[in-house]
Design a protein around this motif. Structure first.
Motif, PDB file in Angstrom:
ATOM      1  N   ASP A   3       0.631  -1.270  -0.026  1.00  0.00           N
ATOM      2  CA  ASP A   3       0.005   0.075  -0.077  1.00  0.00           C
ATOM      3  C   ASP A   3       0.812   1.184  -0.184  1.00  0.00           C
ATOM      4  OD1 ASP A   3      -2.473   1.240  -0.043  1.00  0.00           O
ATOM      5  OD2 ASP A   3      -2.133   1.822   2.254  1.00  0.00           O
ATOM      6  N   ALA A   4       1.940   1.201   0.728  1.00  0.00           N
ATOM      7  CA  ALA A   4       2.850   2.374   0.634  1.00  0.00           C
ATOM      8  C   ALA A   4       3.676   2.747  -0.593  1.00  0.00           C
ATOM      9  CB  ALA A   4       3.910   2.284   1.999  1.00  0.00           C
ATOM     10  N   ARG A   5       3.843   1.476  -1.079  1.00  0.00           N
ATOM     11  CA  ARG A   5       4.578   1.661  -2.261  1.00  0.00           C
ATOM     12  C   ARG A   5       3.689   1.923  -3.465  1.00  0.00           C
ATOM     13  NH1 ARG A   5       7.083  -3.185  -2.761  1.00  0.00           N
ATOM     14  NH2 ARG A   5       8.937  -2.310  -1.931  1.00  0.00           N
ATOM     15  N   GLU A   6       2.324   1.585  -3.539  1.00  0.00           N
ATOM     16  CA  GLU A   6       1.595   2.228  -4.350  1.00  0.00           C
ATOM     17  C   GLU A   6       1.178   3.694  -4.213  1.00  0.00           C
ATOM     18  OE1 GLU A   6      -2.122  -0.205  -3.843  1.00  0.00           O
ATOM     19  OE2 GLU A   6      -1.331  -1.962  -4.537  1.00  0.00           O
ATOM     20  N   LYS A   7       1.305   4.057  -3.033  1.00  0.00           N
ATOM     21  CA  LYS A   7       1.172   5.533  -2.821  1.00  0.00           C
ATOM     22  C   LYS A   7       2.205   6.296  -3.319  1.00  0.00           C
ATOM     23  CE  LYS A   7      -2.335   5.186   1.234  1.00  0.00           C
ATOM     24  NZ  LYS A   7      -2.476   5.439   2.596  1.00  0.00           N
ATOM     25  N   ALA A   8       3.299   5.742  -2.998  1.00  0.00           N
ATOM     26  CA  ALA A   8       4.669   6.649  -3.494  1.00  0.00           C
ATOM     27  C   ALA A   8       4.604   6.584  -5.172  1.00  0.00           C
ATOM     28  CB  ALA A   8       6.136   5.942  -2.966  1.00  0.00           C
ATOM     29  N   ASP A   9       4.285   5.225  -5.472  1.00  0.00           N
ATOM     30  CA  ASP A   9       4.247   5.360  -7.109  1.00  0.00           C
ATOM     31  C   ASP A   9       3.244   6.402  -7.718  1.00  0.00           C
ATOM     32  OD1 ASP A   9       6.072   3.370  -6.991  1.00  0.00           O
ATOM     33  OD2 ASP A   9       4.670   1.814  -7.430  1.00  0.00           O
ATOM     34  N   GLU A  10       2.167   6.404  -7.185  1.00  0.00           N
ATOM     35  CA  GLU A  10       0.959   7.307  -7.483  1.00  0.00           C
ATOM     36  C   GLU A  10       1.620   8.654  -7.260  1.00  0.00           C
ATOM     37  OE1 GLU A  10      -3.777   8.285  -6.429  1.00  0.00           O
ATOM     38  OE2 GLU A  10      -2.499   7.222  -5.036  1.00  0.00           O
ATOM     39  N   HIS A  40      -7.239  21.693 -11.551  1.00  0.00           N
ATOM     40  CA  HIS A  40      -7.679  20.241 -11.712  1.00  0.00           C
ATOM     41  C   HIS A  40      -6.790  19.609 -12.575  1.00  0.00           C
ATOM     42  CE1 HIS A  40     -10.912  21.232  -8.920  1.00  0.00           C
ATOM     43  NE2 HIS A  40     -11.108  22.460  -9.554  1.00  0.00           N
ATOM     44  N   LEU A  41      -6.453  18.347 -12.024  1.00  0.00           N
ATOM     45  CA  LEU A  41      -5.633  17.557 -12.863  1.00  0.00           C
ATOM     46  C   LEU A  41      -6.372  16.091 -13.187  1.00  0.00           C
ATOM     47  CD1 LEU A  41      -2.104  17.962 -10.904  1.00  0.00           C
ATOM     48  CD2 LEU A  41      -2.879  19.118 -13.058  1.00  0.00           C
ATOM     49  N   PRO A  42      -5.711  15.515 -14.109  1.00  0.00           N
ATOM     50  CA  PRO A  42      -6.450  14.112 -14.486  1.00  0.00           C
ATOM     51  C   PRO A  42      -6.592  13.226 -13.379  1.00  0.00           C
ATOM     52  CG  PRO A  42      -4.679  14.531 -16.228  1.00  0.00           C
ATOM     53  CD  PRO A  42      -4.546  15.652 -15.043  1.00  0.00           C
ATOM     54  N   GLY A  43      -7.501  12.361 -13.422  1.00  0.00           N
ATOM     55  CA  GLY A  43      -7.687  11.379 -12.328  1.00  0.00           C
ATOM     56  C   GLY A  43      -8.102  12.179 -10.860  1.00  0.00           C
ATOM     57  N   GLY A  44      -8.821  13.371 -10.842  1.00  0.00           N
ATOM     58  CA  GLY A  44      -9.181  13.908  -9.593  1.00  0.00           C
ATOM     59  C   GLY A  44      -7.921  14.746  -8.701  1.00  0.00           C
ATOM     60  N   ALA A  45      -6.902  14.394  -9.155  1.00  0.00           N
ATOM     61  CA  ALA A  45      -5.763  15.199  -8.552  1.00  0.00           C
ATOM     62  C   ALA A  45      -6.039  16.706  -8.832  1.00  0.00           C
ATOM     63  CB  ALA A  45      -4.427  14.694  -8.928  1.00  0.00           C
ATOM     64  N   VAL A  46      -5.045  17.356  -7.703  1.00  0.00           N
ATOM     65  CA  VAL A  46      -5.314  18.866  -7.577  1.00  0.00           C
ATOM     66  C   VAL A  46      -3.642  19.357  -7.601  1.00  0.00           C
ATOM     67  CG1 VAL A  46      -6.081  20.710  -6.592  1.00  0.00           C
ATOM     68  CG2 VAL A  46      -7.600  19.033  -6.943  1.00  0.00           C
ATOM     69  N   ALA A  47      -3.397  20.197  -8.170  1.00  0.00           N
ATOM     70  CA  ALA A  47      -2.055  21.176  -8.183  1.00  0.00           C
ATOM     71  C   ALA A  47      -2.462  22.580  -7.524  1.00  0.00           C
ATOM     72  CB  ALA A  47      -1.435  21.320  -9.268  1.00  0.00           C
ATOM     73  N   MET A  48      -1.727  22.856  -6.495  1.00  0.00           N
ATOM     74  CA  MET A  48      -1.817  23.983  -5.760  1.00  0.00           C
ATOM     75  C   MET A  48      -0.567  25.216  -6.073  1.00  0.00           C
ATOM     76  SD  MET A  48      -3.249  25.284  -2.105  1.00  0.00           S
ATOM     77  CE  MET A  48      -3.076  23.455  -1.403  1.00  0.00           C
ATOM     78  N   ARG A  49      -0.764  26.396  -6.033  1.00  0.00           N
ATOM     79  CA  ARG A  49       0.437  27.294  -5.936  1.00  0.00           C
ATOM     80  C   ARG A  49       0.065  28.631  -5.163  1.00  0.00           C
ATOM     81  NH1 ARG A  49       1.200  28.766 -12.377  1.00  0.00           N
ATOM     82  NH2 ARG A  49      -0.703  30.223 -12.320  1.00  0.00           N
ATOM     83  N   ASN A  50       1.138  29.537  -5.033  1.00  0.00           N
ATOM     84  CA  ASN A  50       1.198  30.715  -4.744  1.00  0.00           C
ATOM     85  C   ASN A  50       1.292  31.406  -6.137  1.00  0.00           C
ATOM     86  OD1 ASN A  50       1.593  33.540  -3.773  1.00  0.00           O
ATOM     87  ND2 ASN A  50       2.168  32.757  -1.973  1.00  0.00           N
ATOM     88  N   SER A  51       0.308  32.529  -6.378  1.00  0.00           N
ATOM     89  CA  SER A  51       0.631  33.329  -7.649  1.00  0.00           C
ATOM     90  C   SER A  51       1.780  34.054  -7.656  1.00  0.00           C
ATOM     91  CB  SER A  51      -0.797  34.060  -7.758  1.00  0.00           C
ATOM     92  OG  SER A  51      -0.974  35.146  -6.757  1.00  0.00           O
ATOM     93  N   ALA A  52       2.083  34.529  -6.341  1.00  0.00           N
ATOM     94  CA  ALA A  52       3.359  35.294  -6.418  1.00  0.00           C
ATOM     95  C   ALA A  52       4.615  34.454  -6.620  1.00  0.00           C
ATOM     96  CB  ALA A  52       3.716  35.968  -5.106  1.00  0.00           C
ATOM     97  N   ASP A  53       4.550  32.940  -6.521  1.00  0.00           N
ATOM     98  CA  ASP A  53       5.736  32.125  -6.911  1.00  0.00           C
ATOM     99  C   ASP A  53       5.072  30.849  -7.627  1.00  0.00           C
ATOM    100  OD1 ASP A  53       8.042  30.618  -6.590  1.00  0.00           O
ATOM    101  OD2 ASP A  53       7.901  29.997  -4.646  1.00  0.00           O
TER     102      ASP A  53
END
Length: 80
Positions: A3-10, A40-53
């Motif tokens: 399970d930990a390996r699957e999460k790391a691979d994901e 919003h990314l494929p598969g329901g994933a999400v990316a987040m950033r600060n607009s200043a960086d």
């Protein structure tokens, strides 16, 4: 262990994903120079950033993002 390996691979797959063309969103009406943006990314994933960086991007699996949103709704991050 598997399970930990699957999460790391994901996570590794998520960080390998090209996000150069994603649409970044912020809170409606927020025109400030420094704000939180998500994409919003494929598969329901999400990316987040600060607009200043914008070069520093955090990426979350669907499960991680769901846990964060539910925690926020439940007041887990409220300041006392």
């Amino acid at each position: 262990m598997a399970d930990a390996r699957e999460k790391a691979d994901e996570k590794a797959e998520l960080y390998a994903l090209d996000i150069s063309d994603v649409e970044w969103l912020s809170a409606p009406g927020d025109t400030s120079e420094e704000r939180v943006e998500i994409a919003h990314l494929p598969g329901g994933a999400v990316a987040m950033r600060n607009s200043a960086d914008p070069g520093t991007v955090l990426r979350y699996t669907e499960a991680e993002w769901r846990a964060f949103v539910l925690g926020a709704r439940d007041g887990e991050f409220d300041l006392t």
